[in-house]
Design a protein around this motif. Structure first.
Motif, PDB file in Angstrom:
ATOM      1  N   VAL A  93       0.838  -1.202   0.000  1.00  0.00           N
ATOM      2  CA  VAL A  93       0.000   0.000   0.000  1.00  0.00           C
ATOM      3  C   VAL A  93       0.869   1.248   0.000  1.00  0.00           C
ATOM      4  CG1 VAL A  93      -1.695   1.323   1.334  1.00  0.00           C
ATOM      5  CG2 VAL A  93      -1.925  -1.157   1.127  1.00  0.00           C
ATOM      6  N   PHE A  94       1.894   1.257   0.842  1.00  0.00           N
ATOM      7  CA  PHE A  94       2.785   2.416   0.907  1.00  0.00           C
ATOM      8  C   PHE A  94       3.444   2.680  -0.444  1.00  0.00           C
ATOM      9  CE2 PHE A  94       6.911   4.397   1.722  1.00  0.00           C
ATOM     10  CZ  PHE A  94       6.551   5.477   2.533  1.00  0.00           C
ATOM     11  N   SER A  95       3.918   1.618  -1.100  1.00  0.00           N
ATOM     12  CA  SER A  95       4.591   1.795  -2.392  1.00  0.00           C
ATOM     13  C   SER A  95       3.626   2.267  -3.467  1.00  0.00           C
ATOM     14  CB  SER A  95       5.257   0.486  -2.832  1.00  0.00           C
ATOM     15  OG  SER A  95       4.287  -0.516  -3.087  1.00  0.00           O
ATOM     16  N   ASN A  96       2.369   1.851  -3.384  1.00  0.00           N
ATOM     17  CA  ASN A  96       1.387   2.305  -4.372  1.00  0.00           C
ATOM     18  C   ASN A  96       1.118   3.804  -4.274  1.00  0.00           C
ATOM     19  OD1 ASN A  96       1.065  -0.166  -5.554  1.00  0.00           O
ATOM     20  ND2 ASN A  96      -0.869  -0.652  -4.559  1.00  0.00           N
ATOM     21  N   PHE A  97       1.417   4.372  -3.108  1.00  0.00           N
ATOM     22  CA  PHE A  97       1.304   5.819  -2.954  1.00  0.00           C
ATOM     23  C   PHE A  97       2.638   6.528  -3.210  1.00  0.00           C
ATOM     24  CE2 PHE A  97      -2.568   5.063  -0.276  1.00  0.00           C
ATOM     25  CZ  PHE A  97      -3.422   5.895  -0.984  1.00  0.00           C
ATOM     26  N   GLN A  98       3.705   5.987  -2.636  1.00  0.00           N
ATOM     27  CA  GLN A  98       4.956   6.734  -2.589  1.00  0.00           C
ATOM     28  C   GLN A  98       5.925   6.414  -3.718  1.00  0.00           C
ATOM     29  OE1 GLN A  98       5.599   9.137  -0.538  1.00  0.00           O
ATOM     30  NE2 GLN A  98       4.020   8.923   1.013  1.00  0.00           N
ATOM     31  N   TRP A  99       5.975   5.167  -4.152  1.00  0.00           N
ATOM     32  CA  TRP A  99       7.029   4.768  -5.060  1.00  0.00           C
ATOM     33  C   TRP A  99       6.529   4.510  -6.485  1.00  0.00           C
ATOM     34  CZ3 TRP A  99       8.609   0.874  -0.778  1.00  0.00           C
ATOM     35  CH2 TRP A  99       9.279   1.578   0.251  1.00  0.00           C
ATOM     36  N   ILE A 100       5.660   3.556  -6.661  1.00  0.00           N
ATOM     37  CA  ILE A 100       5.236   3.215  -8.028  1.00  0.00           C
ATOM     38  C   ILE A 100       3.957   3.923  -8.449  1.00  0.00           C
ATOM     39  CG2 ILE A 100       6.397   0.976  -7.986  1.00  0.00           C
ATOM     40  CD1 ILE A 100       3.786  -0.339  -7.341  1.00  0.00           C
ATOM     41  N   LYS A 101       3.270   4.593  -7.510  1.00  0.00           N
ATOM     42  CA  LYS A 101       2.116   5.456  -7.807  1.00  0.00           C
ATOM     43  C   LYS A 101       0.948   4.722  -8.483  1.00  0.00           C
ATOM     44  CE  LYS A 101       4.706   9.035  -6.594  1.00  0.00           C
ATOM     45  NZ  LYS A 101       4.485   9.834  -5.379  1.00  0.00           N
ATOM     46  N   THR A 102       0.788   3.455  -8.202  1.00  0.00           N
ATOM     47  CA  THR A 102      -0.279   2.686  -8.846  1.00  0.00           C
ATOM     48  C   THR A 102      -1.659   3.259  -8.542  1.00  0.00           C
ATOM     49  OG1 THR A 102       1.055   0.669  -8.772  1.00  0.00           O
ATOM     50  CG2 THR A 102      -1.331   0.398  -9.046  1.00  0.00           C
ATOM     51  N   TYR A 103      -1.878   3.659  -7.307  1.00  0.00           N
ATOM     52  CA  TYR A 103      -3.190   4.181  -6.940  1.00  0.00           C
ATOM     53  C   TYR A 103      -3.561   5.427  -7.738  1.00  0.00           C
ATOM     54  CZ  TYR A 103      -3.248   1.101  -2.819  1.00  0.00           C
ATOM     55  OH  TYR A 103      -3.258   0.012  -1.971  1.00  0.00           O
ATOM     56  N   PHE A 104      -2.574   6.272  -8.002  1.00  0.00           N
ATOM     57  CA  PHE A 104      -2.859   7.489  -8.752  1.00  0.00           C
ATOM     58  C   PHE A 104      -3.204   7.165 -10.204  1.00  0.00           C
ATOM     59  CE2 PHE A 104      -0.071   8.761  -5.263  1.00  0.00           C
ATOM     60  CZ  PHE A 104      -0.823   9.778  -4.690  1.00  0.00           C
ATOM     61  N   ALA A 105      -2.549   6.152 -10.753  1.00  0.00           N
ATOM     62  CA  ALA A 105      -2.885   5.716 -12.108  1.00  0.00           C
ATOM     63  C   ALA A 105      -4.292   5.135 -12.152  1.00  0.00           C
ATOM     64  CB  ALA A 105      -1.864   4.690 -12.596  1.00  0.00           C
ATOM     65  N   GLN A 106      -4.642   4.359 -11.146  1.00  0.00           N
ATOM     66  CA  GLN A 106      -5.989   3.794 -11.101  1.00  0.00           C
ATOM     67  C   GLN A 106      -7.037   4.885 -10.921  1.00  0.00           C
ATOM     68  OE1 GLN A 106      -5.542   1.009  -7.888  1.00  0.00           O
ATOM     69  NE2 GLN A 106      -4.825  -0.652  -9.215  1.00  0.00           N
ATOM     70  N   SER A 107      -6.695   5.894 -10.127  1.00  0.00           N
ATOM     71  CA  SER A 107      -7.634   6.996  -9.923  1.00  0.00           C
ATOM     72  C   SER A 107      -7.872   7.774 -11.208  1.00  0.00           C
ATOM     73  CB  SER A 107      -7.093   7.939  -8.842  1.00  0.00           C
ATOM     74  OG  SER A 107      -7.971   9.018  -8.612  1.00  0.00           O
ATOM     75  N   ALA A 108      -6.864   7.814 -12.074  1.00  0.00           N
ATOM     76  CA  ALA A 108      -7.000   8.517 -13.347  1.00  0.00           C
ATOM     77  C   ALA A 108      -7.669   7.669 -14.415  1.00  0.00           C
ATOM     78  CB  ALA A 108      -5.627   8.963 -13.838  1.00  0.00           C
ATOM     79  N   ILE A 116     -10.854   1.365  -5.775  1.00  0.00           N
ATOM     80  CA  ILE A 116      -9.422   1.113  -5.601  1.00  0.00           C
ATOM     81  C   ILE A 116      -9.169   0.394  -4.282  1.00  0.00           C
ATOM     82  CG2 ILE A 116      -7.172   2.227  -5.334  1.00  0.00           C
ATOM     83  CD1 ILE A 116      -8.278   4.495  -7.134  1.00  0.00           C
ATOM     84  N   LEU A 117      -9.784   0.894  -3.237  1.00  0.00           N
ATOM     85  CA  LEU A 117      -9.611   0.295  -1.918  1.00  0.00           C
ATOM     86  C   LEU A 117     -10.237  -1.094  -1.855  1.00  0.00           C
ATOM     87  CD1 LEU A 117      -8.826   0.453   1.070  1.00  0.00           C
ATOM     88  CD2 LEU A 117     -10.940   1.720   1.484  1.00  0.00           C
ATOM     89  N   GLY A 118     -11.468  -1.220  -2.357  1.00  0.00           N
ATOM     90  CA  GLY A 118     -12.155  -2.504  -2.302  1.00  0.00           C
ATOM     91  C   GLY A 118     -11.470  -3.577  -3.122  1.00  0.00           C
ATOM     92  N   GLY A 119     -10.970  -3.216  -4.302  1.00  0.00           N
ATOM     93  CA  GLY A 119     -10.285  -4.193  -5.138  1.00  0.00           C
ATOM     94  C   GLY A 119      -9.006  -4.701  -4.504  1.00  0.00           C
ATOM     95  N   ALA A 172      -0.942   2.722   6.493  1.00  0.00           N
ATOM     96  CA  ALA A 172       0.073   2.801   5.446  1.00  0.00           C
ATOM     97  C   ALA A 172      -0.176   3.978   4.509  1.00  0.00           C
ATOM     98  CB  ALA A 172       0.108   1.495   4.650  1.00  0.00           C
ATOM     99  N   ALA A 173      -1.442   4.372   4.359  1.00  0.00           N
ATOM    100  CA  ALA A 173      -1.756   5.509   3.496  1.00  0.00           C
ATOM    101  C   ALA A 173      -1.445   6.831   4.170  1.00  0.00           C
ATOM    102  CB  ALA A 173      -3.231   5.470   3.102  1.00  0.00           C
ATOM    103  N   ALA A 259      -8.519   8.017   4.503  1.00  0.00           N
ATOM    104  CA  ALA A 259      -7.106   8.237   4.196  1.00  0.00           C
ATOM    105  C   ALA A 259      -6.834   8.196   2.696  1.00  0.00           C
ATOM    106  CB  ALA A 259      -6.249   7.201   4.922  1.00  0.00           C
ATOM    107  N   PHE A 260      -7.457   7.233   2.002  1.00  0.00           N
ATOM    108  CA  PHE A 260      -7.268   7.134   0.563  1.00  0.00           C
ATOM    109  C   PHE A 260      -7.885   8.351  -0.132  1.00  0.00           C
ATOM    110  CE2 PHE A 260      -5.565   3.159   1.270  1.00  0.00           C
ATOM    111  CZ  PHE A 260      -5.371   2.408   0.118  1.00  0.00           C
ATOM    112  N   GLY A 261      -9.047   8.782   0.342  1.00  0.00           N
ATOM    113  CA  GLY A 261      -9.694   9.942  -0.252  1.00  0.00           C
ATOM    114  C   GLY A 261      -8.846  11.188  -0.158  1.00  0.00           C
ATOM    115  N   ARG A 262      -8.181  11.380   0.982  1.00  0.00           N
ATOM    116  CA  ARG A 262      -7.315  12.538   1.163  1.00  0.00           C
ATOM    117  C   ARG A 262      -6.140  12.518   0.196  1.00  0.00           C
ATOM    118  NH1 ARG A 262      -6.718  13.338   7.742  1.00  0.00           N
ATOM    119  NH2 ARG A 262      -8.786  14.273   8.094  1.00  0.00           N
ATOM    120  N   ARG A 263      -5.632  11.328  -0.097  1.00  0.00           N
ATOM    121  CA  ARG A 263      -4.455  11.224  -0.967  1.00  0.00           C
ATOM    122  C   ARG A 263      -4.816  11.275  -2.453  1.00  0.00           C
ATOM    123  NH1 ARG A 263       0.065   8.915   1.419  1.00  0.00           N
ATOM    124  NH2 ARG A 263       1.098   9.540  -0.516  1.00  0.00           N
TER     125      ARG A 263
END
Length: 266
Positions: A93-108, A116-119, A172-173, A259-263
């Protein structure tokens, strides 16, 4: 191109968008599952043999009228579910925010925060269930299960996995350094594993530590899993255990959603 034409050209999301997120993680797991064979099958066998047979050899009368090997299996199964859930909910989870940015790609993509969270939580649940199933099969082959009710330990492991994964997602978020993740293991996961009834009855602890053990989600899962593998009634009510674990799931989901919503929501 008009806006309507662009919408038609865009690939349609599935009816449950969280399934697309789950599929993303399953595709990655399909390429790496071989690396988990050791932790899923051989490690449980070594753990049961080391603690159940090795340590159990020094316990003449067992615990509660059963051998130490049979007694410890339920606790080890719950502990395995906890370890897998925490491992999949910290650095990934931390890396999806800080390093590889997967969550941001999914959000876009676009995907909603809940998708994103449920999956991702669904993938953690998959990992917990597969690991718990492997553990149950190995211990069954070793003759450590005393009741066919042991299969009920699997939904308990799943509920425990969500109960610890959801708040860990939120943690982690929210942190800004992976050093905080190591502190989580040091000051929460390890003490919980040692003092929540996995290796010895919590009744042997001082009263203050005993109530701290009762407050952890792991103890409730240990009591239910041990009751299932031994074919006996749990120390506390089944409904009470399940409601307590469910409260951790709901509370953790709300914290993680926030937490995910804030990020992710700009």
């Amino acid at each position: 191109m008009t806006e309507m034409a662009r919408d038609r050209a865009r690939p349609a999301l599935p009816r449950v968008p969280a399934l697309a997120v789950l599929a993303h993680y399953l595709v990655g797991y399909r390429r790496t599952w071989r690396a988990g064979v050791f932790s899923s099958f051989l490690l449980p066998a070594l753990t049961v043999l080391g603690f159940g047979v090795g340590v159990g050899a020094y316990i003449d009368r067992g615990v509660g009228g059963v051998s130490y090997l049979s007694w410890i299996v339920g606790g080890l199964l719950a502990s395995t579910a906890l370890q897998v859930a925490i491992a999949e909910s910290t650095w990934p989870v931390f890396s999806n925010f800080q390093w590889i940015k997967t969550y941001f790609a999914q959000s876009a993509a676009p995907l909603r925060v809940g998708d994103i969270l449920g999956g991702h939580l669904a993938y953690v649940l998959f990992r917990v269930l597969t690991s718990a199933t492997a553990f149950l099969v190995v211990t069954g082959l070793l003759g450590a299960l005393r009741s066919p009710w042991a299969v009920l330990a699997l939904p308990v492991a799943a509920l425990l996995g969500l109960a610890v994964a959801a708040p860990t997602f939120a943690y982690a978020a929210a942190v800004d350094s992976d050093s905080w993740l190591a502190m989580l293991f040091r000051f929460a996961v390890i003490p919980m594993t040692l003092f929540a009834g996995v290796f010895f009855p919590v009744e042997s602890l001082p009263l203050a530590l005993r109530w701290l053990a009762y407050a952890t989600p792991l103890w409730h899962a240990v009591d239910l899993s041990r009751a299932a593998t031994l074919g006996i009634a749990p120390q506390w009510s089944v409904a009470g255990h399940l409601l307590y674990l469910a409260a951790w799931v709901v509370g953790g989901w709300l914290l993680a959603r926030r937490a995910f919503g804030r990020r992710l929501v700009v």
